[in-house]
Design a protein around this motif. Structure first.
Motif, short mmCIF file in Angstrom:
data_model
loop_
_atom_site.label_atom_id
_atom_site.label_comp_id
_atom_site.label_asym_id
_atom_site.label_seq_id
_atom_site.Cartn_x
_atom_site.Cartn_y
_atom_site.Cartn_z
N SER A 16 17.34 -4.03 13.46
CA SER A 16 17.59 -4.98 14.75
C SER A 16 19.01 -4.76 15.10
N VAL A 41 16.24 -0.60 27.36
CA VAL A 41 16.94 -0.29 26.24
C VAL A 41 16.34 0.69 25.51
N ASP A 42 17.22 1.63 25.07
CA ASP A 42 16.71 2.90 24.65
C ASP A 42 17.62 3.09 23.34
N ARG A 43 16.97 3.71 22.20
CA ARG A 43 17.68 3.91 21.11
C ARG A 43 17.36 5.38 20.45
N GLN A 51 13.33 5.72 20.82
CA GLN A 51 12.69 4.38 20.77
C GLN A 51 13.08 3.57 22.05
N THR A 52 12.11 2.92 22.67
CA THR A 52 12.68 2.24 23.89
C THR A 52 11.82 0.65 23.94
N TRP A 53 12.62 -0.17 24.43
CA TRP A 53 12.00 -1.34 24.47
C TRP A 53 10.83 -1.57 25.43
#
Length: 72
Positions: A16, A41-43, A51-53
């Motif tokens: 998180s 939001v991207d990670r 990974q994206t929101w």
């Protein structure tokens, strides 16, 4: 170039993150109830990918891949 405050935590099964940006640094006018902003939001996960929101933004973000942030 707003000032960000970020905290995160992770373990083997989850992660998180929390980001705080003063609204005054993002908007010229005060935000009112029922205002809606589009955001993405991207990670990037090392060794695993993106990974994206809501949906992938890749190099060129597209509005259909944004989520809605509704102020209450």
């Amino acid at each position: 170039n707003p000032q960000w405050f970020v905290a995160s935590v992770d373990n083997r099964t989850s992660w998180s993150a929390e980001a705080a940006i003063p609204l005054g640094e993002l908007a010229g006018d005060p935000v009112q109830p029922r205002h809606v902003w589009a955001m993405a939001v991207d990670r990037v996960v090392p060794g695993a990918g993106l990974q994206t929101w809501v949906g992938p933004t890749f190099d060129q973000p597209e509005p259909e891949n944004f989520g809605l942030l509704i102020f209450d």
